[in-house]
Scaffold this active site. Sequence first.
Site, PDB file in Angstrom:
ATOM      1  N   GLU A  71      28.605  44.345  31.895  1.00 52.52           N
ATOM      2  CA  GLU A  71      27.775  43.111  31.917  1.00 52.52           C
ATOM      3  C   GLU A  71      27.363  42.299  32.784  1.00 52.52           C
ATOM      4  O   GLU A  71      26.322  41.680  32.937  1.00 52.52           O
ATOM      5  CB  GLU A  71      28.563  42.397  31.013  1.00 52.52           C
ATOM      6  CG  GLU A  71      29.027  42.169  29.150  1.00 52.52           C
ATOM      7  CD  GLU A  71      30.294  43.878  29.263  1.00 52.52           C
ATOM      8  OE1 GLU A  71      31.029  43.974  30.196  1.00 52.52           O
ATOM      9  OE2 GLU A  71      30.137  44.108  28.431  1.00 52.52           O
TER      10      GLU A  71
ATOM     11  N   SER B 170      40.071  40.161  43.359  1.00 46.09           N
ATOM     12  CA  SER B 170      40.653  40.053  41.978  1.00 46.09           C
ATOM     13  C   SER B 170      41.956  38.964  41.461  1.00 46.09           C
ATOM     14  O   SER B 170      42.987  39.763  42.246  1.00 46.09           O
ATOM     15  CB  SER B 170      40.905  41.326  41.455  1.00 46.09           C
ATOM     16  OG  SER B 170      39.210  41.939  41.262  1.00 46.09           O
TER      17      SER B 170
ATOM     18  N   GLN C  12      41.968  45.794  49.226  1.00 40.77           N
ATOM     19  CA  GLN C  12      41.010  44.790  48.689  1.00 40.77           C
ATOM     20  C   GLN C  12      41.531  43.922  47.834  1.00 40.77           C
ATOM     21  O   GLN C  12      41.441  44.174  46.729  1.00 40.77           O
ATOM     22  CB  GLN C  12      39.790  45.350  48.140  1.00 40.77           C
ATOM     23  CG  GLN C  12      38.079  44.285  47.768  1.00 40.77           C
ATOM     24  CD  GLN C  12      37.686  45.279  47.142  1.00 40.77           C
ATOM     25  OE1 GLN C  12      37.229  45.925  46.789  1.00 40.77           O
ATOM     26  NE2 GLN C  12      36.271  44.202  46.626  1.00 40.77           N
ATOM     27  N   GLY C  13      41.951  42.278  48.466  1.00 36.31           N
ATOM     28  CA  GLY C  13      42.798  41.791  47.883  1.00 36.31           C
ATOM     29  C   GLY C  13      41.633  40.786  46.772  1.00 36.31           C
ATOM     30  O   GLY C  13      41.607  39.204  48.089  1.00 36.31           O
TER      31      GLY C  13
ATOM     32  N   GLU D 123      30.030  48.090  47.954  1.00 33.93           N
ATOM     33  CA  GLU D 123      30.170  47.860  47.348  1.00 33.93           C
ATOM     34  C   GLU D 123      29.135  48.666  45.988  1.00 33.93           C
ATOM     35  O   GLU D 123      29.411  49.792  45.435  1.00 33.93           O
ATOM     36  CB  GLU D 123      31.219  47.403  46.889  1.00 33.93           C
ATOM     37  CG  GLU D 123      32.246  47.917  45.630  1.00 33.93           C
ATOM     38  CD  GLU D 123      33.447  47.499  45.639  1.00 33.93           C
ATOM     39  OE1 GLU D 123      33.375  45.963  45.348  1.00 33.93           O
ATOM     40  OE2 GLU D 123      34.548  47.885  44.952  1.00 33.93           O
TER      41      GLU D 123
ATOM     42  N   SER E  26      43.768  48.210  44.335  1.00 30.22           N
ATOM     43  CA  SER E  26      43.919  49.687  44.469  1.00 30.22           C
ATOM     44  C   SER E  26      44.679  49.825  45.611  1.00 30.22           C
ATOM     45  O   SER E  26      44.667  49.561  46.701  1.00 30.22           O
ATOM     46  CB  SER E  26      42.598  50.179  44.108  1.00 30.22           C
ATOM     47  OG  SER E  26      41.903  49.764  43.132  1.00 30.22           O
TER      48      SER E  26
HETATM   49  C1  LIG Z   1      39.517  50.837  38.748  1.00 29.70           C
HETATM   50  C2  LIG Z   1      39.088  50.201  39.180  1.00 29.70           C
HETATM   51  C3  LIG Z   1      39.605  49.539  40.516  1.00 29.70           C
HETATM   52  C4  LIG Z   1      39.761  47.978  40.550  1.00 29.70           C
HETATM   53  N1  LIG Z   1      40.341  47.913  41.919  1.00 29.70           N
HETATM   54  C5  LIG Z   1      40.147  46.927  42.422  1.00 29.70           C
HETATM   55  C6  LIG Z   1      40.572  46.635  44.261  1.00 29.70           C
HETATM   56  O1  LIG Z   1      40.974  47.013  44.899  1.00 29.70           O
HETATM   57  N2  LIG Z   1      40.587  45.138  43.912  1.00 29.70           N
HETATM   58  C7  LIG Z   1      40.155  44.103  43.294  1.00 29.70           C
HETATM   59  O2  LIG Z   1      39.914  42.972  43.759  1.00 29.70           O
HETATM   60  N3  LIG Z   1      39.999  44.135  42.641  1.00 29.70           N
HETATM   61  C8  LIG Z   1      39.701  45.440  41.656  1.00 29.70           C
HETATM   62  N4  LIG Z   1      39.346  45.969  40.757  1.00 29.70           N
HETATM   63  C9  LIG Z   1      39.334  44.810  39.328  1.00 29.70           C
HETATM   64  C10 LIG Z   1      37.534  44.743  39.334  1.00 29.70           C
HETATM   65  O3  LIG Z   1      37.137  43.550  40.102  1.00 29.70           O
HETATM   66  C11 LIG Z   1      38.046  43.570  37.984  1.00 29.70           C
HETATM   67  O4  LIG Z   1      38.579  44.376  37.176  1.00 29.70           O
HETATM   68  C12 LIG Z   1      36.325  43.535  37.449  1.00 29.70           C
HETATM   69  O5  LIG Z   1      35.695  42.121  38.580  1.00 29.70           O
HETATM   70  C13 LIG Z   1      36.285  42.738  36.450  1.00 29.70           C
HETATM   71  O6  LIG Z   1      37.060  41.160  36.165  1.00 29.70           O
HETATM   72  P1  LIG Z   1      37.924  41.276  35.279  1.00 29.70           P
HETATM   73  O7  LIG Z   1      38.865  42.728  35.045  1.00 29.70           O
HETATM   74  O8  LIG Z   1      39.236  39.793  35.948  1.00 29.70           O
HETATM   75  O9  LIG Z   1      37.698  40.886  33.747  1.00 29.70           O
HETATM   76  P2  LIG Z   1      37.096  39.710  33.599  1.00 29.70           P
HETATM   77  O10 LIG Z   1      35.697  38.794  34.274  1.00 29.70           O
HETATM   78  O11 LIG Z   1      37.672  38.668  32.583  1.00 29.70           O
HETATM   79  O12 LIG Z   1      35.841  39.913  32.328  1.00 29.70           O
HETATM   80  C14 LIG Z   1      36.236  40.048  30.662  1.00 29.70           C
HETATM   81  C15 LIG Z   1      34.776  40.401  30.252  1.00 29.70           C
HETATM   82  O13 LIG Z   1      33.942  39.506  30.027  1.00 29.70           O
HETATM   83  C16 LIG Z   1      33.306  39.679  30.180  1.00 29.70           C
HETATM   84  N5  LIG Z   1      32.318  38.242  31.484  1.00 29.70           N
HETATM   85  C17 LIG Z   1      32.787  38.316  32.389  1.00 29.70           C
HETATM   86  N6  LIG Z   1      31.748  36.857  32.643  1.00 29.70           N
HETATM   87  C18 LIG Z   1      30.490  37.465  32.476  1.00 29.70           C
HETATM   88  C19 LIG Z   1      29.723  36.766  32.551  1.00 29.70           C
HETATM   89  N7  LIG Z   1      29.397  35.623  32.871  1.00 29.70           N
HETATM   90  N8  LIG Z   1      28.046  37.117  31.355  1.00 29.70           N
HETATM   91  C20 LIG Z   1      28.801  38.311  30.798  1.00 29.70           C
HETATM   92  N9  LIG Z   1      30.139  38.526  30.639  1.00 29.70           N
HETATM   93  C21 LIG Z   1      30.799  38.544  31.252  1.00 29.70           C
HETATM   94  C22 LIG Z   1      33.258  40.888  31.640  1.00 29.70           C
HETATM   95  O14 LIG Z   1      31.930  41.761  31.748  1.00 29.70           O
HETATM   96  C23 LIG Z   1      34.713  41.550  30.931  1.00 29.70           C
HETATM   97  O15 LIG Z   1      34.269  42.272  29.672  1.00 29.70           O
HETATM   98  C24 LIG Z   1      39.768  47.327  40.385  1.00 29.70           C
HETATM   99  C25 LIG Z   1      38.881  47.799  38.530  1.00 29.70           C
HETATM  100  C26 LIG Z   1      39.375  48.601  38.094  1.00 29.70           C
HETATM  101  C27 LIG Z   1      38.647  48.675  36.912  1.00 29.70           C
END
Ligand SMILES: Cc1cc2nc3c(=O)[nH]c(=O)nc-3n(C[C@H](O)[C@H](O)[C@H](O)COP(=O)(O)OP(=O)(O)OC[C@H]3O[C@@H](n4cnc5c(N)ncnc54)[C@H](O)[C@@H]3O)c2cc1C
Length: 390
Positions: free
Chosen positions: A375, A134, A131-132, A249, A166
């Site tokens: 969040e 993020s 899944q591309g 999901e 992933s």
């Molecule tokens: C085990 C695992 C598997 C994953 N697999 C995939 C995958 O296969 N494909 C893929 O595309 N992605 C994948 N991800 C990524 C995942 O979707 C993102 O990590 C997630 O959407 C959060 O984005 P970020 O890490 O950029 O954090 P950010 O969005 O940068 O957030 C950072 C912090 O700010 C907070 N925050 C952000 N916006 C708000 C708001 N509006 N209000 C309040 N708080 C906020 C968040 O809660 C977090 O604490 C995976 C993540 C994990 C942990």
Amino acid sequence: MDLRDSPEEAAFRAEVRQWLQDNLPEGWGTPAFKEPEDPEEHVKFLKEWQGKLASGGWAGINWPKEYGGRAVTVLQKIIFEEEYEAAYGPDMIHLAVGLDLVGPVLITAGEQWQKERFVGPCLKGEEIWCQGFSEPGAGSDLAALQTRGEIDGDELVINGQKIWTSFAHHADFCILVVRTNTEVKKHKGLTFVIVDMKSPGIEIRPLVEMTGHQWFNEVFFENVRVPLKNVVGGIDKGWGVVMETLNVERSSASQHSKLDAQIARLIKTAKAQGIDKDPLFRQELARTVTDSMVLKMTAYRNASAFIKSGESGPEGSIIKLFWADVDQRFKNQIVNAMGPAGLALEGDPAAADQGYWQHQLLWSKASSIYAGTSEIQRNIIATRVLGLPR
Ligand SMILES: Cc1cc2nc3c(=O)[nH]c(=O)nc-3n(C[C@H](O)[C@H](O)[C@H](O)COP(=O)(O)OP(=O)(O)OC[C@H]3O[C@@H](n4cnc5c(N)ncnc54)[C@H](O)[C@@H]3O)c2cc1C
């Protein structure tokens, strides 16, 4: 609501239980049985097991019959998952994108040729998907993504970077979201496209997690050419398909089944470690059993609402949020209760239950991040369940 199985549901439960008993690999569930450690061999093992589930009619069971499913009810799906977890069935996480996301989304939003080409192999576990979505600058705010897709003749030319992808290193295909229009509001310029991971111009770089395992990757795209016919939902119309994917999901309803299976395993570990009489451990165990019942009741209530309205509402966010919280607290407390044996690494002879709980503790940190952070779930509950302003 009557929480007991109806006679039909009880018969269905018995059928699932029997099939699993007859078909799980020889020695499954005994310490002597080990899933292959080599990542490639492990994926092969999971693909074979998925093939077996499919040939027994136990894959994609809630999919329409014309796509190989059984069109079971929401409650039957929950029953299947309860029985599967109770039997400690193999964790199919490597195949989850294909099975849980791609199949259902293509059935709803795919072109006819896409359904014919891809849905069957998803069901049988013949192809692995990633899944591309993020990117380094776009996670929670997914619509901010920057990977570009430019139309050139009958192809889309893709440049950019994804992260946290992933299983990209095992994947045959990717569901990718790219920006095809920069002139419109950010969520209106996105396109959802199927990409062959063997295409020239794709570079996959592994990221090692704190568990020591490697699931995630960074994926770089440099002038990757993808046929336009691989677009799902239309050019610049990808946001609707993304929302459909995220809804699927987040709609997992059976977290309680996994938790119940872990509680049963924990009781065995606690006895082996001699902590089963410890009052703090018992208190945590009782609290987790109660939490699991709360999760189960919430799942049943959601299922009942779905049966009445035909729509899955934002209540799935309540389960996701509550479960993430329970999962992290539970793993933390029990590893504390086990002392050094709980913290010893997998492979260390001093480790309780071969390091399973230490691994679980580290892995539980992901619960509040993937499929929408806690969040973000709170924001959804606030605005869409409680009706609060943004
Ligand atoms: C085990 C695992 C598997 C994953 N697999 C995939 C995958 O296969 N494909 C893929 O595309 N992605 C994948 N991800 C990524 C995942 O979707 C993102 O990590 C997630 O959407 C959060 O984005 P970020 O890490 O950029 O954090 P950010 O969005 O940068 O957030 C950072 C912090 O700010 C907070 N925050 C952000 N916006 C708000 C708001 N509006 N209000 C309040 N708080 C906020 C968040 O809660 C977090 O604490 C995976 C993540 C994990 C942990």
